[in-house]
Design a protein around this motif. Structure first.
Motif, PDB file in Angstrom:
ATOM      1  N   LEU A  32      -1.476  -3.081   4.678  1.00  0.00           N
ATOM      2  CA  LEU A  32      -1.817  -2.139   3.616  1.00  0.00           C
ATOM      3  C   LEU A  32      -1.004  -2.408   2.355  1.00  0.00           C
ATOM      4  N   GLU A  33       0.249  -2.805   2.525  1.00  0.00           N
ATOM      5  CA  GLU A  33       1.053  -3.187   1.361  1.00  0.00           C
ATOM      6  C   GLU A  33       0.477  -4.427   0.689  1.00  0.00           C
ATOM      7  N   ASP A  34      -0.075  -5.338   1.470  1.00  0.00           N
ATOM      8  CA  ASP A  34      -0.740  -6.508   0.886  1.00  0.00           C
ATOM      9  C   ASP A  34      -1.948  -6.078   0.050  1.00  0.00           C
ATOM     10  N   ILE A  35      -2.686  -5.080   0.516  1.00  0.00           N
ATOM     11  CA  ILE A  35      -3.861  -4.598  -0.220  1.00  0.00           C
ATOM     12  C   ILE A  35      -3.452  -4.003  -1.557  1.00  0.00           C
ATOM     13  N   VAL A  36      -2.393  -3.187  -1.556  1.00  0.00           N
ATOM     14  CA  VAL A  36      -1.984  -2.528  -2.804  1.00  0.00           C
ATOM     15  C   VAL A  36      -1.121  -3.425  -3.680  1.00  0.00           C
ATOM     16  N   GLY A  37      -0.612  -4.525  -3.132  1.00  0.00           N
ATOM     17  CA  GLY A  37       0.185  -5.461  -3.922  1.00  0.00           C
ATOM     18  C   GLY A  37       1.578  -4.970  -4.249  1.00  0.00           C
ATOM     19  N   PRO A  98     -17.726  11.093  -9.803  1.00  0.00           N
ATOM     20  CA  PRO A  98     -16.475  11.852  -9.944  1.00  0.00           C
ATOM     21  C   PRO A  98     -15.695  11.912  -8.638  1.00  0.00           C
ATOM     22  N   VAL A  99     -15.269  10.735  -8.175  1.00  0.00           N
ATOM     23  CA  VAL A  99     -14.548  10.628  -6.907  1.00  0.00           C
ATOM     24  C   VAL A  99     -13.414   9.614  -7.073  1.00  0.00           C
ATOM     25  N   PRO A 100     -12.381   9.676  -6.219  1.00  0.00           N
ATOM     26  CA  PRO A 100     -11.337   8.639  -6.258  1.00  0.00           C
ATOM     27  C   PRO A 100     -11.949   7.283  -5.894  1.00  0.00           C
ATOM     28  N   ARG A 101     -11.495   6.238  -6.556  1.00  0.00           N
ATOM     29  CA  ARG A 101     -11.983   4.881  -6.282  1.00  0.00           C
ATOM     30  C   ARG A 101     -11.397   4.353  -4.974  1.00  0.00           C
ATOM     31  N   LEU A 102     -12.241   3.678  -4.193  1.00  0.00           N
ATOM     32  CA  LEU A 102     -11.759   2.952  -3.019  1.00  0.00           C
ATOM     33  C   LEU A 102     -11.153   1.643  -3.516  1.00  0.00           C
ATOM     34  N   LEU A 103      -9.885   1.423  -3.208  1.00  0.00           N
ATOM     35  CA  LEU A 103      -9.174   0.229  -3.681  1.00  0.00           C
ATOM     36  C   LEU A 103      -9.184  -0.896  -2.655  1.00  0.00           C
ATOM     37  N   GLY A 104      -9.435  -0.562  -1.407  1.00  0.00           N
ATOM     38  CA  GLY A 104      -9.472  -1.584  -0.368  1.00  0.00           C
ATOM     39  C   GLY A 104      -9.503  -0.940   1.001  1.00  0.00           C
ATOM     40  N   SER A 105      -9.752  -1.748   2.003  1.00  0.00           N
ATOM     41  CA  SER A 105      -9.770  -1.231   3.376  1.00  0.00           C
ATOM     42  C   SER A 105      -9.236  -2.298   4.321  1.00  0.00           C
ATOM     43  N   PHE A 106      -8.849  -1.844   5.509  1.00  0.00           N
ATOM     44  CA  PHE A 106      -8.274  -2.705   6.546  1.00  0.00           C
ATOM     45  C   PHE A 106      -8.942  -2.363   7.864  1.00  0.00           C
ATOM     46  N   ASP A 107      -9.266  -3.391   8.647  1.00  0.00           N
ATOM     47  CA  ASP A 107      -9.905  -3.162   9.941  1.00  0.00           C
ATOM     48  C   ASP A 107      -9.549  -4.329  10.862  1.00  0.00           C
TER      49      ASP A 107
END
Length: 200
Positions: A32-37, A98-107
């Protein structure tokens, strides 16, 4: 009770026991840290709701913030599939929604996690305050208007979920003890429930 509150007995208490961020496996947290950078330097777990999964607002090492929700197949084998569906739909929503943006996902097949923008706000108080309930209902009405017709092709919820029949079943069983407000309004609740397919 002040005049701006909805009776507490009108709503059942949330029953979920959320997983804390510290219980999420290290490998998932690193992914998840890799996704958010950036490194996650602080997590504020968000209580409430019915999910056994983790939900937390994260402070990042670069000063940014995100909201992350995650679930494994251990507490409930169906929950990861719900997160997968949410990831697909959230990714397809128009930028104008009018929603929060999806920035990434992990599975990884066991854990599913979604990373969203973190937006300012707080959970409504319980019992509900009338002004907060109005804000929520107004927001849902605006969301419905902006997303009708649906910009995302998907199966109708009525084809994917077990039919809603709980209130109608309870109406036929007066011996079952339920909240007094619900029992007093059971006919109306059953009537509303009967139209769930059209409403959905």
């Amino acid at each position: 009770m002040t005049n701006d509150r909805i009776p507490a007995e009108a709503f059942p208490p949330a029953q979920g026991a959320r997983l804390p961020w510290t219980a999420v496996p290290d490998g998932v947290r690193r992914a998840l840290e890799d996704i958010v950078g950036a490194r996650i330097v602080a997590a504020i777990d968000q209580p409430g709701g019915f999910s056994p999964g983790m939900a937390a607002r994260m402070q990042l090492s670069d000063g940014g913030r995100v909201f992350i929700k995650a679930i494994s197949n251990a507490p409930n084998p169906e929950s990861p599939e719900m997160h997968r569906r949410e990831a697909v739909i959230a990714a397809r929503l128009p930028a104008s929604s009018p929603v929060p943006r999806l920035l990434g996902s992990f599975d990884d097949g066991e854990y599913v996690a979604l990373v969203f923008e973190d937006i300012e706000g707080e959970q409504p108080e319980l019992p509900w305050r009338s002004n907060e309930l109005k804000r929520v209902l107004d927001a849902l009405s605006a969301l419905s208007a902006s997303l009708t017709p649906s910009p995302v092709e998907t199966d109708a919820i009525s084809e994917e979920r077990v039919p809603l029949t709980g209130w109608r079943q309870l109406m036929m069983k007066p011996e079952i003890e339920i909240e007094p407000w619900a029992r007093a309004n059971i006919a109306r609740l059953a009537e509303l429930e009967a139209g769930w397919v059209d409403a959905a």
